[in-house]
Write an enzyme that holds these catalytic residues in place. Structure first.
Site, PDB file in Angstrom:
ATOM      1  N   GLU A  81       0.740  -1.075  -0.025  1.00  0.00           N
ATOM      2  CA  GLU A  81       0.138   0.039  -0.065  1.00  0.00           C
ATOM      3  C   GLU A  81       0.782   1.257  -0.220  1.00  0.00           C
ATOM      4  O   GLU A  81       0.789   2.126   0.874  1.00  0.00           O
ATOM      5  CB  GLU A  81      -1.069   0.077   1.131  1.00  0.00           C
ATOM      6  N   GLU A  98      -6.090  -8.391  -0.971  1.00  0.00           N
ATOM      7  CA  GLU A  98      -6.418  -8.441   0.667  1.00  0.00           C
ATOM      8  C   GLU A  98      -8.021  -8.205   0.561  1.00  0.00           C
ATOM      9  O   GLU A  98      -8.321  -7.507   0.024  1.00  0.00           O
ATOM     10  CB  GLU A  98      -5.881  -7.240   1.497  1.00  0.00           C
TER      11      GLU A  98
HETATM   12  C1  GAL Z   1      -4.465  -3.275   4.895  1.00  0.00           C
HETATM   13  C2  GAL Z   1      -2.880  -3.446   5.014  1.00  0.00           C
HETATM   14  C3  GAL Z   1      -2.793  -4.714   5.797  1.00  0.00           C
HETATM   15  C4  GAL Z   1      -3.621  -4.760   6.921  1.00  0.00           C
HETATM   16  C5  GAL Z   1      -4.932  -4.646   6.525  1.00  0.00           C
HETATM   17  C6  GAL Z   1      -6.024  -4.740   7.652  1.00  0.00           C
HETATM   18  O1  GAL Z   1      -4.625  -1.951   4.350  1.00  0.00           O
HETATM   19  O2  GAL Z   1      -2.462  -3.596   3.890  1.00  0.00           O
HETATM   20  O3  GAL Z   1      -1.286  -4.920   6.324  1.00  0.00           O
HETATM   21  O4  GAL Z   1      -3.098  -3.682   7.750  1.00  0.00           O
HETATM   22  O5  GAL Z   1      -5.148  -3.517   6.091  1.00  0.00           O
HETATM   23  O6  GAL Z   1      -7.285  -4.387   7.433  1.00  0.00           O
END
Ligand code: GAL
Length: 672
Positions: free
Chosen positions: A152, A309
């Site tokens: 990110e 994710e």
């Molecule tokens: C994302 C991030 C992850 C984790 C996740 C939690 O934005 O890339 O490492 O923090 O959020 O929802």
């Protein structure tokens, strides 16, 4: 390089270094559980810098060797990360240049993550070193599938090095200080710079009003990050030229020009964390997510992308972290596939016992067992993805392109006009997207620099800033038979954010066949109205008063002092035509006008007459095999008519003309 894998990916962020002391038990269990959940890929190393390089220049890959070997032995592919997103404390202590400086010119202390200075030579060198070692070590490892670069990425830093780089960037863009002054309208408020050295990045304690400077800073910060990204991947490209590179993006994040970064990626990927409510509000959430997916597919050049994710259950960082209704995970996952993702991946595979994300959803939750709803639902998604293997690699074939442009967004965010600091650019583009989806059309999203070949209709709401070459491109598009739809607040400024000396929407006067005389801003108690095709519509917030030159008015205002002035026009231009919607309306007018516009352009929806909350998307394999996704974002059963019998792609079961969709579900169909 085009990423291609013969299956849909299923997996997520895996941080086994948090369990180093229990590796004999936990790591083994992880592999077994991953197999049980139908996981075929895990992202490793994302935040592992302190374990890979515990001291400056002292590397330890032994544990990562074991992790990679475990993955390979279990038939799981590694999305191997470069660890630059979170620095170990020693790095900040030894090389303070890595610490970011805030707009207030405060140097940050060590802490958190995602906060390095992208101009720091130390950071660049250390990242290059560790990435080189990772690539050298794992280039031939059977588990290695792709590179997950950093995490990110975001900007920005205001340190003296970044200031110098900014000035260099300005020199390159403007050539001379006179030209910069001209472009930034330096005659105003005595902002006439004598040299580039006088220029500082915007700051709440300094310059916060010069839109030229602010836009330049945003562009520079984005370019500086993309430059850093290229440096970061240089060893990967050199040592592993056949291993695809991605970096996980954050949907509507505005600090980076994702379309520009997308050109450097082999496959785009993003992190999706919607706030499902378990009631009728999920229709709106679903529309927002659909828009975000389509943006990321656009960033990746309309090729398949990856959902890198998502949470397998709840998150822990929203104001209220609700549990999700059973079935929501399947919907969320299938929605990604339906919009062009080739994966469903989660944050995180196993929850850690401590740290700020200890209570975040995970495939393996804190009890460490598989007897959880999250694990069962993840396993169901895994099984479904296996059944849908044939979808992998398929692409969309949409004929409508919608313009969402980050440069326009930046410009409008700073534009002091109409509604102070609230022109609602993103909301406006999204409202077109939602209406088109509800009408049964698939939509591609492009920015003003995008390739228009292959599209019949181009829709550009609030194209406030026309970037260099955009006007000519649209002219060509329409001349050659394309249909262009645009709205109020278009063509007000050029790429330097200077107004045109000609009437708006310049340089689209010829294509639109009209010019704007005035634009009114309406408050929330003031509305105007117009009639079109026998229906009355409401105008809210923005209303332009235009004079047609060659355009034909399709509707005129019915009231206020602008009665009889046109508010919706069409102009024939070359072999195509251009529609101008001079007013902000509710969704009803967008729907009715677009039905007419698209009908006249000969574009049929994928499926017509969809119930409220239902939408459709399609993906095609190169051989023409089509996958039809029918989405029901409501919490009620819905029925949709199909033009012919089809079959469920996962089960092969025949579906007759009446398709019944369960609440919050997506049917994946293919032709018989
Ligand atoms: C994302 C991030 C992850 C984790 C996740 C939690 O934005 O890339 O490492 O923090 O959020 O929802």
């Amino acid at each position: 390089m085009k990423f291609h894998y013969p299956e849909l990916l299923h997996g997520g962020d895996y941080n086994p270094e948090q369990w180093m002391e229990q590796k004999d038990t936990i790591w083994k269990q992880d592999m077994q559980y991953a197999r049980e959940a139908g996981i075929n890929t895990l992202s490793v190393g994302i935040f592992s810098w302190a374990y890979l390089e515990p001291e400056d220049g002292v590397y330890d890959f032994s544990w990562m060797d074991e992790v990679m070997d475990n993955l390979a032995a279990n038939g799981i592919k590694a999305v191997l990360a470069t660890p630059s997103a979170a620095r170990p404390p020693w790095l900040a202590r030894k090389y303070p240049s890595v610490l970011r400086v805030t707009p207030e010119r405060l140097t940050q202390l060590y802490g958190n993550r995602h906060n390095a200075c992208y101009s720091s030579p130390d950071y660049e060198r250390k990242v290059t070193e560790i990435n080189t070692r990772l690539a050298e070590r794992y280039k031939d490892h059977p588990a290695l599938l792709m590179w997950h670069v950093s995490n990110e990425y975001n900007n920005e830093c205001h340190c003296p090095r970044c200031q110098d780089r900014f000035r260099e960037w300005l020199r390159e863009r403007y050539g001379t200080i006179e030209n910069l002054n001209r472009c930034w309208w330096g005659g105003f408020w005595s902002h006439r710079y004598a040299s580039f050295e006088e220029i500082e990045s915007p700051s709440p304690i300094g310059e916060s009003c010069s839109n030229g400077l602010i836009q330049a800073w945003k562009r520079f910060s984005s370019d500086n990050l993309i430059r850093f990204f290229k440096t970061e991947i240089a060893p990967l490209r050199r040592l592993t030229p056949d291993v695809p590179v991605t970096t996980n993006l954050m949907y509507l994040f505005s600090g980076l020009d994702y379309f520009r970064l997308g050109r450097e990626l082999d496959i785009a990927s993003w992190d999706n964390y919607p706030t499902w409510k378990g009631d009728e509000r999920d229709v709106e959430t679903s529309r927002e997510v659909a828009f975000n997916h389509d943006i990321i597919r656009g960033v990746g050049g309309q090729k398949p992308f990856l959902l890198m994710e998502s949470s397998p259950s709840s998150v822990n960082w929203q104001p209220i972290n609700r549990l999700r209704k059973p079935g929501t995970l399947m919907y969320q996952s299938m929605q990604a596939i339906a919009h062009g993702s080739d994966s469903v991946q989660y944050f995180q595979f196993r929850a850690g016992r401590g740290g700020s994300e200890q209570f975040h959803g995970a495939v393996i939750e804190r009890t460490g067992t598989t007897n959880t709803r999250a694990f069962r639902e993840v396993s169901e998604v895994g099984a479904m993805l296996k059944h849908l293997k044939a979808v992998a690699g398929s692409e969309t074939r949409n004929r409508i392109a919608l313009v969402y442009d980050i440069d326009v967004r930046w410009a409008l965010d700073e534009a002091s006009l109409l509604h102070k600091n609230k022109q609602k650019y993103v909301e406006t583009v999204r409202s077109f997207h939602s209406v088109l989806s509800a009408m049964g059309y698939g939509v591609d999203i492009v920015d003003e620099t995008g390739d228009l070949s292959g599209y019949d209709v181009l829709i550009a709401p609030m194209a406030y800033e026309t970037r260099d070459g955009y006007g000519e491109k649209v002219q060509e598009f329409v001349k050659n038979g394309g249909v262009y739809v645009t709205t109020y607040v278009s063509g007000y400024v050029n790429e330097e954010l200077l107004t045109y000396m000609d009437a708006d929407p310049c340089p689209l006067n010829e294509v639109t066949g009209m010019h704007v005389d005035e634009c009114d801003a309406l408050d929330d108690r003031t509305f105007a109205h117009f009639h079109w095709n026998g229906k009355k519509y409401r105008v809210k917030e923005m209303a332009e008063l235009a004079t047609p030159t060659t355009a034909v008015p399709l509707a005129v205002y019915a009231d206020r002092f602008y009665a009889t002035k046109p508010c919706f026009t069409v102009n024939e231009y070359g072999k195509g035509r251009c529609y101008y919607i001079a007013v902000r309306t509710d969704a009803d007018f967008l729907r009715d006008s677009l039905t007419c516009i698209l009908g006249e352009a000969g574009l049929q929806p994928i499926l017509p007459r969809l119930p409220e909350g239902v939408s459709v998307t399609e993906r095609y394999q190169e051989d023409g095999t089509r996958f039809l996704f029918v989405h029901n974002a409501t919490h009620e059963k819905q029925h949709v008519s199909l033009p012919k019998a089809m079959k469920e792609a996962a089960s092969g079961k025949v579906v007759y003309e009446q398709l019944e969709l369960g609440e919050l579900s997506i049917a994946v169909l293919t032709d018989e």
